[in-house]
Design a protein around this motif. Structure first.
Motif, PDB file in Angstrom:
ATOM      1  N   ASN A  75      -9.346  -8.025  37.946  1.00 57.91           N
ATOM      2  CA  ASN A  75      -8.117  -8.745  37.609  1.00 57.91           C
ATOM      3  C   ASN A  75      -8.368  -9.945  36.711  1.00 57.91           C
ATOM      4  O   ASN A  75      -7.438 -10.473  36.111  1.00 57.91           O
ATOM      5  CB  ASN A  75      -7.418  -9.220  38.883  1.00 57.91           C
ATOM      6  CG  ASN A  75      -7.015  -8.076  39.771  1.00 57.91           C
ATOM      7  OD1 ASN A  75      -7.839  -7.558  40.523  1.00 57.91           O
ATOM      8  ND2 ASN A  75      -5.771  -7.658  39.690  1.00 57.91           N
ATOM      9  N   VAL A  79      -9.738  -7.762  32.955  1.00 57.42           N
ATOM     10  CA  VAL A  79      -8.658  -7.926  31.975  1.00 57.42           C
ATOM     11  C   VAL A  79      -9.212  -8.525  30.691  1.00 57.42           C
ATOM     12  O   VAL A  79      -8.880  -8.092  29.585  1.00 57.42           O
ATOM     13  CB  VAL A  79      -7.537  -8.819  32.547  1.00 57.42           C
ATOM     14  CG1 VAL A  79      -6.492  -9.112  31.472  1.00 57.42           C
ATOM     15  CG2 VAL A  79      -6.880  -8.150  33.748  1.00 57.42           C
ATOM     16  N   SER A 265      -9.152  -1.775  38.236  1.00 59.93           N
ATOM     17  CA  SER A 265      -8.473  -2.858  38.931  1.00 59.93           C
ATOM     18  C   SER A 265      -7.555  -2.362  40.041  1.00 59.93           C
ATOM     19  O   SER A 265      -7.690  -2.738  41.205  1.00 59.93           O
ATOM     20  CB  SER A 265      -7.678  -3.702  37.925  1.00 59.93           C
ATOM     21  OG  SER A 265      -6.940  -4.708  38.578  1.00 59.93           O
ATOM     22  N   THR A 300      -1.671  -5.123  39.426  1.00 57.84           N
ATOM     23  CA  THR A 300      -1.645  -5.086  37.966  1.00 57.84           C
ATOM     24  C   THR A 300      -0.477  -5.846  37.362  1.00 57.84           C
ATOM     25  O   THR A 300      -0.662  -6.672  36.458  1.00 57.84           O
ATOM     26  CB  THR A 300      -1.611  -3.627  37.465  1.00 57.84           C
ATOM     27  OG1 THR A 300      -2.741  -2.933  38.006  1.00 57.84           O
ATOM     28  CG2 THR A 300      -1.672  -3.577  35.948  1.00 57.84           C
ATOM     29  N   CYS A 304      -3.025  -9.094  37.264  1.00 52.13           N
ATOM     30  CA  CYS A 304      -3.606  -8.797  35.945  1.00 52.13           C
ATOM     31  C   CYS A 304      -2.753  -9.381  34.822  1.00 52.13           C
ATOM     32  O   CYS A 304      -3.284  -9.897  33.829  1.00 52.13           O
ATOM     33  CB  CYS A 304      -3.747  -7.290  35.750  1.00 52.13           C
ATOM     34  SG  CYS A 304      -5.107  -6.550  36.675  1.00 52.13           S
TER      35      CYS A 304
END
Length: 483
Positions: A75, A79, A265, A300, A304
């Motif tokens: 995360n 990313v 993730s 996400t 994220c």
């Protein structure tokens, strides 16, 4: 050795796996009639329901355990790496794989609940190895998955998390990796020797608190840079579809890195989420399917996305083309990884940003390592069903502590490559399996919705749905268990 790992990684994460991940998500979305959209309110309701039992954990504890596996270095550092190698457009493909993957998470988690067991210690156990054997009838395939999962979650993936913790600590406070390794090993040892309930109690407190704090900081940065929000959104979409000339050269990489880091993730389809899902105490398997679908969104679309906005709105990123050629250089000298996020927060909150991200990495990555141990132990429990081999759990515990130690001092590139190999191998095995075994999960969804529409709390009866080998639920109907 590094060259071999890189070659293996490229082979596993070839275009067919990327297409399989996206295709399976789209297929399950259609088959479930986009339950990830229709059932959003139900996800929120179920997340708060249920109680812990002697054999299992509550729905929220199972969600926290799952999130502890999903919300990790992927995360933050993941990313950043996706943006570095795939451009800002990689964020869009991370969103896409999360949206579609929520339905995949429903299917695999529901299957895990349907085919779960009670182990010799009276605790719920389940996951892909269990439903592959019981629903597919292919014990050899189940054993391959179990061995691959022990290898991946016990020895390949923990090093990535530990490496990111060490990098964050060194960047923020100059702490030597060896000191970080010692602290992680001591804390991890205390928890993993305490069993599933200690893991659940630890996760349910730490994960929500740290995720909320991280998102609040991201919202603060968003508020301070609110004028840049339209530009960031335009940058993500423009880069994702190659409409901006600066990112046209990395269009294919945007899809590749977005899907790769998205799966890493949120873990949808990877086969890790079903393990904590099976541990939940519920009256119907679909309940955990809904909850685990929601966990993909949290991972996400919230965490994220928070990282992506911090990096993009502050310009703290590089975009690297094939062969290492720099396409865009927004921040010279900063390597892809935690440093991107740390410099982004530091630019807005001087003196606090690097330390805050380092702490976030510590909690996110540490809880992920704990979750990895639980998943590896569950698959050892599967292997040990016929012949009890207590030494295997001890070897796992020593092995994961050694892996964490090694991962903190290993180069980030090597650690990520090993982690990608583990994720990709599990994804291949699990997605193929759930595409074959989808029917019971889809029947459970229809049954759950039918009972909900009738105004009753759904109770699962596998025999009424024609689902075979769901021994736990068949026995439960005959003789309700003590809770």
């Amino acid at each position: 050795m590094d060259a071999f790992i890189g070659l293996l990684n490229d082979w596993i994460w070839s275009k067919p796996l990327i297409a399989l991940c996206l295709g399976a998500g789209l297929y399950f979305s259609i088959r479930t009639r986009f339950m990830q959209v229709r059932g959003f309110a139900e996800m929120l309701r179920l997340m708060r329901s249920g109680e812990e039992s002697k054999a299992g954990v509550s729905a929220f504890q199972a969600l926290a355990m799952s999130l502890s596996g999903r919300v990790g270095t992927g995360n933050i550092a993941g990313v950043a790496t996706a943006i570095a190698f795939g451009g800002p457009g990689a964020v869009f493909w991370m969103w896409m794989v999360a949206f579609l993957g929520a339905s995949t998470a429903y299917v695999e988690s529901t299957l895990a609940q349907i085919y779960k067991e009670v182990d010799d210690k009276g605790q719920y156990r389940g996951g892909p190895a269990y439903y592959i054997e019981k629903a597919m009838g292919q014990k050899w395939y189940a054993w391959i998955f179990a061995v691959a999962t022990v290898l991946a979650t016990g020895f390949l993936l923990p090093g990535v998390q530990a490496n990111s913790i060490a990098t964050g600590m060194a960047t923020a406070w100059g702490i030597p990796p060896a000191v970080t390794a010692a602290a992680i090993v001591v804390g991890l040892g205390i928890i993993i020797f305490g069993g599933v309930h200690r893991i659940a109690h630890f996760a349910q407190f730490v994960v929500p608190f740290m995720a909320l704090a991280y998102i609040l900081v991201a919202l603060t940065i968003m508020f301070l840079n609110i004028d840049k929000l339209p530009g960031v959104v335009a940058l993500i979409f423009g880069s994702a579809f190659g409409t901006q000339a600066a990112f046209g050269a990395v269009l294919g990489l945007a899809v590749e890195w977005g899907v790769k880091r998205g799966i890493y993730s949120n873990e949808a389809g990877q086969g890790t989420g079903p393990h904590p899902a099976a541990a939940a105490e519920v009256s119907h398997p679909a309940k955990q399917g809904y909850v685990q679908a929601f966990s993909v969104y949290v991972d996400t679309l919230l965490v994220c996305s928070a990282t992506a906005f911090m990096i993009l709105s502050t310009g703290m990123y590089n975009v690297i083309g094939k062969g290492g050629a720099m396409i865009v250089e927004a921040l010279p000298g900063v390597e892809p990884g935690p440093g991107f996020a740390q410099n982004a927060v530091e630019s807005v909150l001087p003196g606090y940003g690097a330390g805050f991200v380092a702490l976030a990495l510590l909690f996110f990555a540490f809880t992920t390592i704990v979750a990895y141990y639980y998943m590896a132990e569950t698959n050892i429990s599967y292997i040990n069903r016929a012949v009890h081999r207590p030494w295997m759990v001890l070897v796992l515990r020593i092995g994961i502590l050694a892996t964490v130690t090694y991962g903190t001092v290993r180069s980030a590139g090597a650690a990520w490559a090993l982690g990608d190999v583990g994720v990709g191998l599990m994804a291949w095995l699990n997605i193929v399996a759930i595409l074959i075994l989808q029917r019971p999960a889809l029947l459970a969804l229809k049954d759950y919705e039918r009972q909900k529409n009738a105004g009753i709390d759904p109770v699962f009866d596998p025999d009424a749905l024609g689902i075979r080998n769901a021994a736990f639920w068949q026995q439960r109907l005959r003789k309700p268990q003590d809770r």
